[in-house]
Design a protein around this motif. Structure first.
Motif, PDB file in Angstrom:
ATOM      1  N   GLN A 141      -0.772 -22.872   0.965  1.00 24.24           N
ATOM      2  CA  GLN A 141      -1.330 -21.306   1.064  1.00 24.24           C
ATOM      3  C   GLN A 141      -2.603 -21.571   1.738  1.00 24.24           C
ATOM      4  N   SER A 142      -2.705 -21.436   3.043  1.00 23.22           N
ATOM      5  CA  SER A 142      -3.791 -21.459   3.976  1.00 23.22           C
ATOM      6  C   SER A 142      -5.215 -20.745   3.286  1.00 23.22           C
ATOM      7  N   ALA A 143      -5.171 -19.484   2.675  1.00 21.49           N
ATOM      8  CA  ALA A 143      -6.116 -18.938   2.158  1.00 21.49           C
ATOM      9  C   ALA A 143      -5.441 -17.702   1.296  1.00 21.49           C
ATOM     10  N   PRO A 144      -6.367 -17.232   0.225  1.00 23.15           N
ATOM     11  CA  PRO A 144      -5.822 -16.292  -0.394  1.00 23.15           C
ATOM     12  C   PRO A 144      -5.602 -15.008   0.619  1.00 23.15           C
ATOM     13  N   ARG A 145      -4.477 -14.480   0.177  1.00 22.85           N
ATOM     14  CA  ARG A 145      -4.242 -13.095   1.083  1.00 22.85           C
ATOM     15  C   ARG A 145      -5.213 -12.029   0.972  1.00 22.85           C
ATOM     16  N   ALA A 146      -5.969 -11.512   1.891  1.00 16.81           N
ATOM     17  CA  ALA A 146      -6.996 -10.346   1.827  1.00 16.81           C
ATOM     18  C   ALA A 146      -6.143  -9.219   2.032  1.00 16.81           C
ATOM     19  N   PRO A 147      -6.477  -8.223   1.151  1.00 11.92           N
ATOM     20  CA  PRO A 147      -5.893  -6.960   1.301  1.00 11.92           C
ATOM     21  C   PRO A 147      -5.936  -6.366   2.922  1.00 11.92           C
ATOM     22  N   ASP A 148      -4.989  -5.441   3.205  1.00 10.27           N
ATOM     23  CA  ASP A 148      -4.939  -4.763   4.481  1.00 10.27           C
ATOM     24  C   ASP A 148      -4.154  -3.648   4.450  1.00 10.27           C
ATOM     25  N   HIS A 149      -3.824  -2.969   5.387  1.00 10.64           N
ATOM     26  CA  HIS A 149      -3.047  -1.701   5.464  1.00 10.64           C
ATOM     27  C   HIS A 149      -1.668  -1.785   4.873  1.00 10.64           C
ATOM     28  N   GLU A 150      -1.334  -2.950   4.893  1.00  7.24           N
ATOM     29  CA  GLU A 150       0.104  -3.118   4.230  1.00  7.24           C
ATOM     30  C   GLU A 150       0.205  -3.759   2.970  1.00  7.24           C
TER      31      GLU A 150
ATOM     32  N   THR B 214       0.751  -1.154   0.032  1.00 11.51           N
ATOM     33  CA  THR B 214       0.131   0.024  -0.122  1.00 11.51           C
ATOM     34  C   THR B 214       0.898   1.227   0.041  1.00 11.51           C
ATOM     35  N   TYR B 215       2.072   1.053   0.414  1.00 13.25           N
ATOM     36  CA  TYR B 215       2.787   2.438   0.697  1.00 13.25           C
ATOM     37  C   TYR B 215       3.992   2.367  -0.379  1.00 13.25           C
ATOM     38  N   ILE B 216       4.259   1.503  -1.648  1.00 10.73           N
ATOM     39  CA  ILE B 216       5.145   2.034  -2.412  1.00 10.73           C
ATOM     40  C   ILE B 216       4.449   1.315  -3.836  1.00 10.73           C
ATOM     41  N   ALA B 217       4.849   1.752  -5.003  1.00 16.25           N
ATOM     42  CA  ALA B 217       4.371   1.282  -6.269  1.00 16.25           C
ATOM     43  C   ALA B 217       5.002   0.183  -6.650  1.00 16.25           C
ATOM     44  N   GLY B 218       4.243  -0.575  -7.391  1.00 18.61           N
ATOM     45  CA  GLY B 218       4.727  -2.030  -7.948  1.00 18.61           C
ATOM     46  C   GLY B 218       4.507  -3.170  -7.419  1.00 18.61           C
ATOM     47  N   PHE B 219       4.788  -4.328  -8.137  1.00 15.83           N
ATOM     48  CA  PHE B 219       4.641  -5.447  -7.614  1.00 15.83           C
ATOM     49  C   PHE B 219       5.933  -6.163  -7.531  1.00 15.83           C
ATOM     50  N   TYR B 220       6.126  -6.997  -6.192  1.00 10.66           N
ATOM     51  CA  TYR B 220       7.234  -7.370  -5.872  1.00 10.66           C
ATOM     52  C   TYR B 220       7.387  -8.799  -5.265  1.00 10.66           C
ATOM     53  N   LEU B 221       8.420  -9.369  -5.240  1.00  6.87           N
ATOM     54  CA  LEU B 221       8.388 -10.698  -4.359  1.00  6.87           C
ATOM     55  C   LEU B 221       8.207 -10.602  -3.071  1.00  6.87           C
ATOM     56  N   PRO B 222       7.636 -11.500  -2.287  1.00  5.64           N
ATOM     57  CA  PRO B 222       7.418 -11.286  -1.056  1.00  5.64           C
ATOM     58  C   PRO B 222       8.612 -11.362  -0.133  1.00  5.64           C
ATOM     59  N   GLY B 223       8.779 -10.465   0.896  1.00  5.19           N
ATOM     60  CA  GLY B 223       9.996 -10.358   1.729  1.00  5.19           C
ATOM     61  C   GLY B 223       9.906  -9.396   2.564  1.00  5.19           C
ATOM     62  N   GLY B 224      11.224  -9.101   3.317  1.00  2.00           N
ATOM     63  CA  GLY B 224      11.314  -8.052   4.258  1.00  2.00           C
ATOM     64  C   GLY B 224      12.508  -7.978   4.901  1.00  2.00           C
ATOM     65  N   GLY B 225      12.576  -7.380   5.878  1.00  2.00           N
ATOM     66  CA  GLY B 225      13.931  -7.346   6.728  1.00  2.00           C
ATOM     67  C   GLY B 225      14.139  -8.497   7.386  1.00  2.00           C
TER      68      GLY B 225
ATOM     69  N   GLU C  29       2.787 -12.059   4.329  1.00  2.00           N
ATOM     70  CA  GLU C  29       2.528 -11.228   3.085  1.00  2.00           C
ATOM     71  C   GLU C  29       1.574 -12.022   1.906  1.00  2.00           C
ATOM     72  N   GLY C  30       1.811 -13.604   2.183  1.00  2.00           N
ATOM     73  CA  GLY C  30       0.804 -14.273   1.273  1.00  2.00           C
ATOM     74  C   GLY C  30       0.144 -15.532   2.016  1.00  2.00           C
ATOM     75  N   ASN C  31      -0.029 -15.585   3.190  1.00  2.00           N
ATOM     76  CA  ASN C  31      -0.614 -16.745   3.822  1.00  2.00           C
ATOM     77  C   ASN C  31       0.218 -17.978   3.287  1.00  2.00           C
TER      78      ASN C  31
ATOM     79  N   ALA D 115      -1.849  -4.501  -0.556  1.00  2.00           N
ATOM     80  CA  ALA D 115      -2.917  -3.968  -1.214  1.00  2.00           C
ATOM     81  C   ALA D 115      -3.544  -5.396  -2.040  1.00  2.00           C
ATOM     82  N   GLU D 116      -2.336  -6.310  -2.598  1.00  2.00           N
ATOM     83  CA  GLU D 116      -2.687  -7.183  -3.280  1.00  2.00           C
ATOM     84  C   GLU D 116      -1.736  -8.598  -3.216  1.00  2.00           C
ATOM     85  N   ALA D 117      -1.882  -9.762  -3.038  1.00  2.00           N
ATOM     86  CA  ALA D 117      -1.182 -10.642  -3.341  1.00  2.00           C
ATOM     87  C   ALA D 117      -1.729 -11.764  -4.311  1.00  2.00           C
TER      88      ALA D 117
END
Length: 157
Positions: free
Chosen positions: A111-120, A46-57, A75-77, A122-124
């Motif tokens: 995948q337990s379920a499709p990832r629903a959008p939230d504050h972080e 939600t806070y940066i443009a574009g589609f990414y591979l899931p991940g983080g710090g 990020e993806g259940n 927007a789409e997975a």
């Protein structure tokens, strides 16, 4: 061989703390999650443009594998059924001269379920390689080309 004395331990600790203050390094993980139909999981924040591979710090006290499992779940259940394969470690010069990304490939998962959008997130969603969103980031496209099109690997994210 004898154990190091207190002076050695103190000196080592001071050198490490000084190096961390002068040359801090950040470390992250990204996961290429590939399903049975050769579709790949991409996320849009939600806070940066574009589609990414899931991940983080990587958090303090976390291994790379633990960070990857946490980020894929957040990020993806996605729950890994087998360890992901480390594909490479890259320098992410766009972030800093000291940011590194460990890139993994995960093929055994559920995948337990499709990832629903939230504050972080927007789409997975899973996308076929020939139908990636237009806004898929250059780094994501480069990693996909390395894995699926035998493009030469880059040392840079």
């Amino acid at each position: 061989m004898s154990e190091p004395g207190w002076r050695t331990l103190l000196t080592t600790r001071l050198v490490v703390l000084g190096a961390m203050a002068l040359r801090p390094m950040t470390l992250g993980v990204r996961g290429l999650v590939v399903d049975a139909e050769r579709r790949v999981l991409l996320v849009r924040h939600t806070y940066i443009a574009g589609f990414y591979l899931p991940g983080g710090g990587v958090e303090p006290g976390e291994t790379l594998e633990q960070a990857l499992a946490r980020e894929l779940a957040e990020e993806g259940n996605i729950q890994l059924d087998a360890p992901a394969e480390l594909h490479g470690v890259y320098l992410n010069r766009r972030i800093s001269k000291r940011d590194h990304v460990a890139f993994y490939i995960a093929r055994a998962f559920r995948q337990s379920a499709p990832r629903a959008p939230d504050h972080e997130i927007a789409e997975a969603a899973f996308f076929p390689l020939d139908q990636l969103p237009e806004t898929t980031t250059p780094a994501t496209r480069a990693r996909l080309a390395e894995v699926f099109a035998a493009a030469p690997p880059s040392p840079y994210w």
